[in-house]
Every structure is written in C-alpha cells, then in structure tokens.
Design an enzyme around this catalytic site. Structure first.
Site, PDB file in Angstrom:
ATOM      1  N   TYR A  75      -5.222  -4.612  10.075  1.00  0.00           N
ATOM      2  CA  TYR A  75      -5.641  -5.180   8.785  1.00  0.00           C
ATOM      3  C   TYR A  75      -7.142  -5.472   8.825  1.00  0.00           C
ATOM      4  CZ  TYR A  75      -3.942  -6.549   4.249  1.00  0.00           C
ATOM      5  OH  TYR A  75      -3.674  -6.563   2.893  1.00  0.00           O
TER       6      TYR A  75
ATOM      7  N   HIS B 298       0.860  -1.195   0.000  1.00  0.00           N
ATOM      8  CA  HIS B 298       0.000   0.000   0.000  1.00  0.00           C
ATOM      9  C   HIS B 298       0.892   1.241   0.000  1.00  0.00           C
ATOM     10  CE1 HIS B 298      -3.254   2.699   1.020  1.00  0.00           C
ATOM     11  NE2 HIS B 298      -4.107   1.735   1.173  1.00  0.00           N
TER      12      HIS B 298
ATOM     13  N   GLY C  94       0.340  -4.996   1.667  1.00  0.00           N
ATOM     14  CA  GLY C  94      -0.866  -5.197   0.851  1.00  0.00           C
ATOM     15  C   GLY C  94      -0.559  -5.833  -0.492  1.00  0.00           C
TER      16      GLY C  94
HETATM   17  O1  YXS Z   1      12.339   8.661   0.142  1.00  0.00           O
HETATM   18  P1  YXS Z   1      11.760   8.610  -1.250  1.00  0.00           P
HETATM   19  O2  YXS Z   1      10.829   9.738  -1.569  1.00  0.00           O
HETATM   20  O3  YXS Z   1      12.797   8.322  -2.318  1.00  0.00           O
HETATM   21  O4  YXS Z   1      10.784   7.305  -1.287  1.00  0.00           O
HETATM   22  C1  YXS Z   1      11.322   6.042  -0.946  1.00  0.00           C
HETATM   23  C2  YXS Z   1      10.293   5.332  -0.086  1.00  0.00           C
HETATM   24  O5  YXS Z   1       9.661   6.190   0.846  1.00  0.00           O
HETATM   25  C3  YXS Z   1       9.308   4.918  -1.160  1.00  0.00           C
HETATM   26  N1  YXS Z   1       8.477   3.792  -0.696  1.00  0.00           N
HETATM   27  C4  YXS Z   1       7.171   3.882  -0.454  1.00  0.00           C
HETATM   28  N2  YXS Z   1       6.329   4.932  -0.559  1.00  0.00           N
HETATM   29  C5  YXS Z   1       5.035   4.690  -0.198  1.00  0.00           C
HETATM   30  N3  YXS Z   1       4.570   3.498   0.229  1.00  0.00           N
HETATM   31  C6  YXS Z   1       5.394   2.433   0.331  1.00  0.00           C
HETATM   32  N4  YXS Z   1       4.899   1.252   0.718  1.00  0.00           N
HETATM   33  C7  YXS Z   1       6.773   2.612  -0.007  1.00  0.00           C
HETATM   34  N5  YXS Z   1       7.873   1.809   0.012  1.00  0.00           N
HETATM   35  C8  YXS Z   1       8.896   2.555  -0.426  1.00  0.00           C
HETATM   36  O6  YXS Z   1      10.080   4.519  -2.276  1.00  0.00           O
HETATM   37  C9  YXS Z   1      11.346   5.236  -2.248  1.00  0.00           C
HETATM   38  C10 YXS Z   1      12.467   4.230  -2.275  1.00  0.00           C
HETATM   39  O7  YXS Z   1      12.324   3.474  -1.061  1.00  0.00           O
HETATM   40  P2  YXS Z   1      13.614   3.049  -0.182  1.00  0.00           P
HETATM   41  O8  YXS Z   1      14.627   4.152  -0.213  1.00  0.00           O
HETATM   42  O9  YXS Z   1      13.117   2.600   1.137  1.00  0.00           O
HETATM   43  O10 YXS Z   1      14.153   1.809  -1.045  1.00  0.00           O
HETATM   44  P3  YXS Z   1      15.047   0.596  -0.510  1.00  0.00           P
HETATM   45  O11 YXS Z   1      15.480  -0.141  -1.719  1.00  0.00           O
HETATM   46  O12 YXS Z   1      16.054   1.106   0.456  1.00  0.00           O
HETATM   47  O13 YXS Z   1      14.062  -0.325   0.326  1.00  0.00           O
HETATM   48  C11 YXS Z   1      13.036  -1.020  -0.361  1.00  0.00           C
HETATM   49  C12 YXS Z   1      12.004  -1.484   0.680  1.00  0.00           C
HETATM   50  C13 YXS Z   1      10.774  -2.065  -0.046  1.00  0.00           C
HETATM   51  C14 YXS Z   1      12.642  -2.548   1.611  1.00  0.00           C
HETATM   52  C15 YXS Z   1      11.585  -0.249   1.510  1.00  0.00           C
HETATM   53  O14 YXS Z   1      11.166   0.780   0.624  1.00  0.00           O
HETATM   54  C16 YXS Z   1      10.442  -0.569   2.438  1.00  0.00           C
HETATM   55  O15 YXS Z   1      10.607  -1.210   3.495  1.00  0.00           O
HETATM   56  N6  YXS Z   1       9.218  -0.118   2.028  1.00  0.00           N
HETATM   57  C17 YXS Z   1       8.031  -0.328   2.855  1.00  0.00           C
HETATM   58  C18 YXS Z   1       7.545  -1.784   2.754  1.00  0.00           C
HETATM   59  C19 YXS Z   1       6.296  -1.910   3.632  1.00  0.00           C
HETATM   60  O16 YXS Z   1       6.381  -1.932   4.855  1.00  0.00           O
HETATM   61  N7  YXS Z   1       5.143  -1.938   2.996  1.00  0.00           N
HETATM   62  C20 YXS Z   1       3.833  -1.971   3.657  1.00  0.00           C
HETATM   63  C21 YXS Z   1       3.050  -0.710   3.280  1.00  0.00           C
HETATM   64  S1  YXS Z   1       1.559  -0.575   4.215  1.00  0.00           S
HETATM   65  C22 YXS Z   1       0.604  -1.834   3.595  1.00  0.00           C
HETATM   66  O17 YXS Z   1       0.900  -2.421   2.562  1.00  0.00           O
HETATM   67  C23 YXS Z   1      -0.609  -2.239   4.376  1.00  0.00           C
HETATM   68  C24 YXS Z   1      -1.400  -1.077   4.882  1.00  0.00           C
HETATM   69  S2  YXS Z   1      -0.156  -3.326   5.679  1.00  0.00           S
HETATM   70  O18 YXS Z   1       1.104  -2.810   6.253  1.00  0.00           O
HETATM   71  O19 YXS Z   1      -1.212  -3.295   6.661  1.00  0.00           O
HETATM   72  O20 YXS Z   1       0.034  -4.599   5.105  1.00  0.00           O
END
Ligand code: YXS
Length: 259
Positions: A138, A64, A108
């Site tokens: 969730y 998400h 998500g």
């Molecule tokens: O800082 P900038 O502007 O360059 O943006 C960064 C991150 O903030 C962005 N980004 C996201 N933006 C919005 N929503 C996201 N889910 C998201 N994930 C990443 O993308 C730019 C590059 O990310 P960065 O610097 O962290 O890349 P990385 O290669 O160091 O790390 C990749 C990840 C995927 C390991 C890391 O981005 C990460 O942990 N992302 C969040 C993964 C996560 O927790 N997703 C759950 C989202 S909430 C959801 O899905 C549901 C509501 S729930 O949680 O209930 O299941």
C-alpha cells in the site's frame, strides 16, 4: 453504459456506484465517472454529496479492480493510479461527502470510504483492508488515510489480518460516524446532507480544506520517504506480489514465500 448513476436534488448531489457485475470494483472507467461527476457538482455549487451503491447490494465495492493492477515491476498504487486520483478528488472536493454504506467494503474501497467526510453504515456492513491478502505494498498517502481514521493499533490489526471489521466495532473505535438500521439508512443520510446543505458552504469548504491540510501535516523527511518507497519497491518486485495477483485471477489461494 454508465457505471455511476448521478443525481441532484436542489443543493444535494448523489453518486450511485452501479457496476454490480464486478461488485463496483474501482476500475479506471468507474473512477473517471466519479471524478467527472464531482467536477460537475463543484461547477454547480452542490453543497453536500452522498456516495452510495444501488440499494440492496451485498458488496458496496470490491475495491481496486485487480485486473488493472500491474503484475510486478511497477508501483501498483502510483500517483496517477485511479484509486489515488479518486481519493484526492474526494479529499479536495469543497462540499462534504457522506459515504452511505450497505454491504461489504474491500481494499481500496475502504480507503475511498474513509477519505469521505462522514461515514454512515448498517450493522451488517463490514470493512476489509486487503493489501496483505493480495501481497500489495500500500502507498504512503493511503496509509495516512487509514491513520487519520483509526488508532495505529486498529490500523495495524486491520492491515496485518486483512480480516473484515464490523460496522459496530468500526463506530466504537471512531472509524465511522454512525451505524443505523438498513431501513433508516437513506433517511438518516439525507437528513444529514440537508442539514449540511443548509449551513454556510464557504465556511464548510474552508474548514474541510483546513482539516485536510492539518491532518496530512506529518513530518516525513526526504530520506524517510525514499526509504519507504524503496521498501515498497521490494514488495512490488517480489514473487509474493505477482503471486497474489495471479492467485486472485486464477481464483485460488495464494502461496506466499516471503520473497
Ligand atoms: O469471475 P468473474 O469474471 O465473474 O468476476 C468475479 C470477480 O473476479 C469480480 N471481482 C473483481 N474484479 C476485479 N477486481 C476486484 N476487486 C473484484 N472483486 C470481484 O467480480 C465477479 C464476481 O465476484 P465473485 O464471484 O468473487 O463474487 P462473490 O459474491 O463470490 O464474492 C464477493 C467478494 C467481494 C467477497 C469477492 O469478489 C472478493 O473477495 N473480491 C475481492 C475483494 C478484494 O480483495 N479487494 C481488494 C482489491 S485490491 C485493492 O483494493 C488494493 C490494491 S489493496 O488490496 O491494496 O487494498
């Protein structure tokens, strides 16, 4: 600029997540493009769909779009949330959808993949169920998606630890269908799509809908549903929920207080 590349080849449609800058986060705009493409595929009687990301991605989808989650006082995964709309669009699409996965899958996006009919991944693929990492409550149908994909014990481990599960283990526990080397992923996925497309589409569409209705046929009393919704409200009205979202945006570890 399109966030999803849409292709067709005969009876087979392909949807390519193409927003690498945000790791294919499931934003409202990206989800709208996916839903519109599925509606077009339905119109054109496409018989099998492959949902994939651009070749070579490290992150298939980061889940998400956290920037689009409310910071409290509102259900973050309500009926009209884009993620909810995407899962319903996938589940009710008449043609089978094959999730072709390379890279890591988060939050998500894991549910989105599990809502697909068949999941094919590489050995390097991981899936992380992340609500507990962000303090998110969730939603009920989302938990049903997970429960339909894996045993309750595995779902609890994934949900409570928020730790990634590797593709080999995910296949071993029956959560995904196949693990194939990256070099074979595309051929294997499209061979399966062609096999499906050569079968009877009406029979397949009806079996897909039967399985959706039967898998979702769990007795939940109105009182039980209201109790769960009330518990979820405690979470999305909590300090910890707002803290989880803020910590993500501020790129720091959250400090959860249990309230
Ligand atoms: O800082 P900038 O502007 O360059 O943006 C960064 C991150 O903030 C962005 N980004 C996201 N933006 C919005 N929503 C996201 N889910 C998201 N994930 C990443 O993308 C730019 C590059 O990310 P960065 O610097 O962290 O890349 P990385 O290669 O160091 O790390 C990749 C990840 C995927 C390991 C890391 O981005 C990460 O942990 N992302 C969040 C993964 C996560 O927790 N997703 C759950 C989202 S909430 C959801 O899905 C549901 C509501 S729930 O949680 O209930 O299941």
């Amino acid at each position: 600029m399109a966030l999803v590349e849409v292709r067709t080849d005969g009876d087979i449609g392909t949807l390519v997540l193409d927003n690498g800058r945000k790791h294919n986060a499931l934003s409202h705009a990206l989800v709208d493009e996916l839903i519109a493409a599925l509606a077009d595929f339905r119109q054109r009687e496409i018989r099998a769909v492959v949902l994939r990301a651009q070749p070579g991605v490290k992150v298939w989808s980061a889940g998400h779009d956290v920037g689009e989650l409310p910071e409290g006082r509102r259900d973050p995964l309500g009926w009209d949330d884009p993620l909810r709309e995407l899962v319903r669009a996938i589940e009710t699409h008449p043609a089978p959808i094959i999730a072709m996965i390379e890279g890591t899958v988060w939050g998500g996006a894991v549910e989105t993949v599990l809502a697909c009919d068949i999941v094919i991944a590489t050995p390097e693929t991981t899936f992380a169920v992340t609500p507990a990492r962000l303090g998110v409550p969730y939603n009920v149908s989302g938990m049903m998606t997970f429960m339909s994909a894996a045993s309750l014990r595995v779902v609890k481990e994934l949900a409570f630890t928020a730790a990634p599960i590797g593709a080999e283990r995910a296949e071993r526990v029956g959560m995904i269908n196949h693990v194939v080397p990256l070099s074979d992923l595309e051929t294997f996925s499209y061979d399966m799509a062609r096999t499906i497309a050569a079968n009877a589409p009406l029979s397949i569409a009806v079996m897909k809908e039967q399985l959706r209705v039967l898998a979702g046929a769990k007795p939940v009393s109105p009182r039980g549903f209201e109790k769960v919704q009330g518990l979820r409200r405690v979470v999305y009205d909590s300090h910890d929920y707002a803290e989880g979202i803020r910590a993500f945006k501020e790129k720091r570890a959250p400090r959860y207080l249990g309230k």
